[in-house]
Structures are given as structure tokens and as C-alpha cells.
Write a protein that holds these residues in place. Structure first.
Motif, PDB file in Angstrom:
ATOM      1  N   LYS A  31     -46.362  50.225  44.797  1.00  0.00           N
ATOM      2  CA  LYS A  31     -47.119  49.658  45.902  1.00  0.00           C
ATOM      3  C   LYS A  31     -46.299  49.771  47.176  1.00  0.00           C
ATOM      4  CE  LYS A  31     -50.427  48.357  43.149  1.00  0.00           C
ATOM      5  NZ  LYS A  31     -51.746  49.037  43.168  1.00  0.00           N
ATOM      6  N   TYR A  32     -46.962  50.112  48.273  1.00  0.00           N
ATOM      7  CA  TYR A  32     -46.261  50.307  49.525  1.00  0.00           C
ATOM      8  C   TYR A  32     -46.864  49.450  50.619  1.00  0.00           C
ATOM      9  CZ  TYR A  32     -44.700  54.294  46.831  1.00  0.00           C
ATOM     10  OH  TYR A  32     -44.188  55.081  45.825  1.00  0.00           O
ATOM     11  N   ASP A  33     -46.080  49.207  51.649  1.00  0.00           N
ATOM     12  CA  ASP A  33     -46.531  48.409  52.792  1.00  0.00           C
ATOM     13  C   ASP A  33     -47.122  49.290  53.873  1.00  0.00           C
ATOM     14  OD1 ASP A  33     -45.672  45.970  51.643  1.00  0.00           O
ATOM     15  OD2 ASP A  33     -43.617  46.385  52.274  1.00  0.00           O
ATOM     16  N   LYS A 251     -39.327  53.101  51.880  1.00  0.00           N
ATOM     17  CA  LYS A 251     -39.211  51.783  51.257  1.00  0.00           C
ATOM     18  C   LYS A 251     -37.794  51.235  51.418  1.00  0.00           C
ATOM     19  CE  LYS A 251     -41.080  49.272  47.363  1.00  0.00           C
ATOM     20  NZ  LYS A 251     -41.939  49.371  46.162  1.00  0.00           N
ATOM     21  N   LYS A 256     -43.018  49.671  57.560  1.00  0.00           N
ATOM     22  CA  LYS A 256     -44.318  49.031  57.371  1.00  0.00           C
ATOM     23  C   LYS A 256     -45.387  49.892  58.028  1.00  0.00           C
ATOM     24  CE  LYS A 256     -42.105  45.366  55.730  1.00  0.00           C
ATOM     25  NZ  LYS A 256     -42.116  45.019  54.296  1.00  0.00           N
ATOM     26  N   GLU A 257     -46.636  49.477  57.879  1.00  0.00           N
ATOM     27  CA  GLU A 257     -47.748  50.249  58.424  1.00  0.00           C
ATOM     28  C   GLU A 257     -47.585  50.516  59.920  1.00  0.00           C
ATOM     29  OE1 GLU A 257     -51.163  52.440  58.618  1.00  0.00           O
ATOM     30  OE2 GLU A 257     -50.188  51.724  56.785  1.00  0.00           O
TER      31      GLU A 257
END
Length: 267
Positions: A31-33, A251, A256-257
Motif C-alpha cells: 500500500k502506498y501514500d 516509500k 506522499k501524493e
């Protein structure tokens, strides 16, 4: 040899001795931000847009397609319009990847405005005599490293300061013959010159999955200076959207986005 033919046949573009164990730690289930987006994808006669769409769905990745504005790819307005019209049928960003400077004169401003983004790397270095040094080729030879770095930096900064681009690709890449000196040659001063020039024109920096550049120190320096990032596989095959190194180093650096540049589709 044409660049896309060379990379397709070689399977890489040099500098791969810099591979990091980071990429092995993160799989697609992670899972990624941020939204995973590959903005450096090429099509070929055998690797079609339908192949890309299948991989995008399989890997849950958004895609940007690029092609070279050049006499052997998109040579004029007719080619550019055909390229745009073909891709607008698909949920992809449409980009161009010029290889040399002062390329826009072959195309009308109206058509260029329909392109979602322009990505350019500094791997084709002018030698001042009408010839170029293509540093992505494995046989590239550098006899004077410091002279090469001065010429390479001048070319990189010229692109960042003067070319109409949104993304600076393959950052900090070095020819294979001097790649072992990566951490010595990429001094903090040189890295800050790249970062400052990108910041001045709000140009994003690509994290390149093929060359595994740039490294985490550069990414953190750029992040602290408000630089946006993109991911690029530079793929013409099943590697589209894998982006193992990109996701891992992003990561590690806590991206972040809002640390990423997203093109605006000209639909």
C-alpha cells in the motif's frame, strides 16, 4: 542506431550497476501514500496500446505514453495529430519525449498545446560540431571525466532553463564506464544546481526505474526544496508499471501524493 531500437534490444540503458536492494523489498500488493503512475511508457509495433491497458489494469497503475518528436518517429504536424487522435481514445496521458534541444519548430503551437506533458532527459549531449554523444549506449567512452561532467551539467542546465518541459527524466544517470564513481561525481553542489534549476521553472524530477536513479539523498534534497516527482519505467515491454525501485525509494523517502506531479489531460 535509433534510441528506442537500442534500448529495446539492450533491455537497459546503462548505469545498472547502481541497482539497489530496495526494489526487491516492495511488491505490487504494498500500500502506498500516492497513486502509482508510470509516465514514461513507449509503444512499438508489437507492444501496443492494448497491451499497455491490460498491464495498467493488472497492476492498478495510471499510464502516460511518450513518443519522440524526431524525423524517425513523429516528424511533423500530420504525425503529431495522428498520434494524439489515436491515444485520446484511451485513459492515458499523452506526452512527448524530445531528445535534442530546439525541437519545437517542426510542429504548430496549436497541436503542441494538445499534449498533456513533455518529458526530456539529458542523455543526448551536443558536442558543438553538429554531432552528439549518446550516453545511454553501453559502448560510451569517457576519456576525461571532469570535462565530461562539465559538458553534461551545462547540457542538463540548458534543458532545465530553456526547454518547454514538465519533467526532467533520467536524472543523475551516468554512462556505464564512469558509473562506479556515481557518489563522487554527483557532488552536493552539482545536485543543488539541478534542483535549483528545476525549482525555478516548476519542473518535476523523474524517478527512473530502469537506471535506478536518482538515489535517496538527491530525492530528499529535492523534496526539501519543494520539487515534485514522477515515476518512469521507460518501458516498451512487460515492465510497464512494475516500478519496483521507484515505489521502494519513494516509500523510503516518505513521499506522499502531494509530492508528485500529475499532468492535466487536454481532453
Amino acid at each position: 542506431m535509433e534510441r528506442r531500437t537500442f534500448i529495446k534490444n539492450a533491455g537497459l540503458a546503462g548505469g545498472m550497476m547502481l541497482l539497489s536492494p530496495l526494489s526487491a523489498k516492495f511488491q505490487s500488493a504494498e500500500k502506498y501514500d500516492f497513486t502509482v503512475t508510470d509516465l514514461h511508457v513507449h509503444l512499438t509495433d508489437t507492444f501496443t496500446i492494448d497491451n499497455v491497458m491490460d498491464l495498467a489494469k493488472k497492476r492498478n497503475v495510471k499510464i502516460g505514453i511518450v513518443e519522440h518528436p524526431a524525423v524517425w518517429a513523429i516528424k511533423d504536424d500530420a504525425d503529431l495529430k495522428k498520434y494524439i487522435d489515436k491515444l485520446r481514445k484511451y485513459p492515458v496521458y499523452i506526452g512527448l519525449q524530445p531528445m535534442t534541444t530546439n525541437w519545437t519548430s517542426a510542429y504548430s503551437p496549436e497541436l503542441l498545446k494538445q499534449i498533456d506533458y513533455i518529458l526530456m532527459d539529458p542523455q543526448t549531449i551536443p558536442l558543438g560540431n553538429g554531432e552528439y554523444q549518446s550516453i545511454y549506449e553501453l559502448q560510451t567512452y569517457v576519456d576525461d571525466t571532469e570535462a565530461f561532467m562539465e559538458r553534461y551539467m551545462a547540457h542538463s542546465l540548458n534543458i532545465l532553463k530553456n526547454e518547454p518541459i514538465n519533467i526532467f527524466a533520467w536524472p543523475l544517470f551516468l554512462p556505464v564506464c564512469i558509473a562506479r564513481d556515481y557518489y563522487t561525481l554527483w557532488t552536493e553542489k552539482r545536485m543543488m544546481q539541478i534542483i535549483s534549476a528545476a525549482k525555478a521553472r516548476n519542473i518535476a524530477i523523474e524517478i527512473n526505474d530502469m537506471s535506478h536513479t536518482p538515489h535517496d539523498k538527491f530525492i530528499m534534497m529535492a523534496k526539501e526544496n519543494g520539487i515534485k516527482f514522477t515515476f518512469g519505467s521507460d518501458s516498451r515491454n512487460e515492465n510497464v508499471g512494475r516500478l519496483s525501485y521507484c515505489k521502494a525509494v519513494a516509500k523510503k523517502c516518505g513521499l506522499k501524493e502531494n509530492d508528485f506531479y500529475r499532468p492535466v489531460s487536454k481532453v
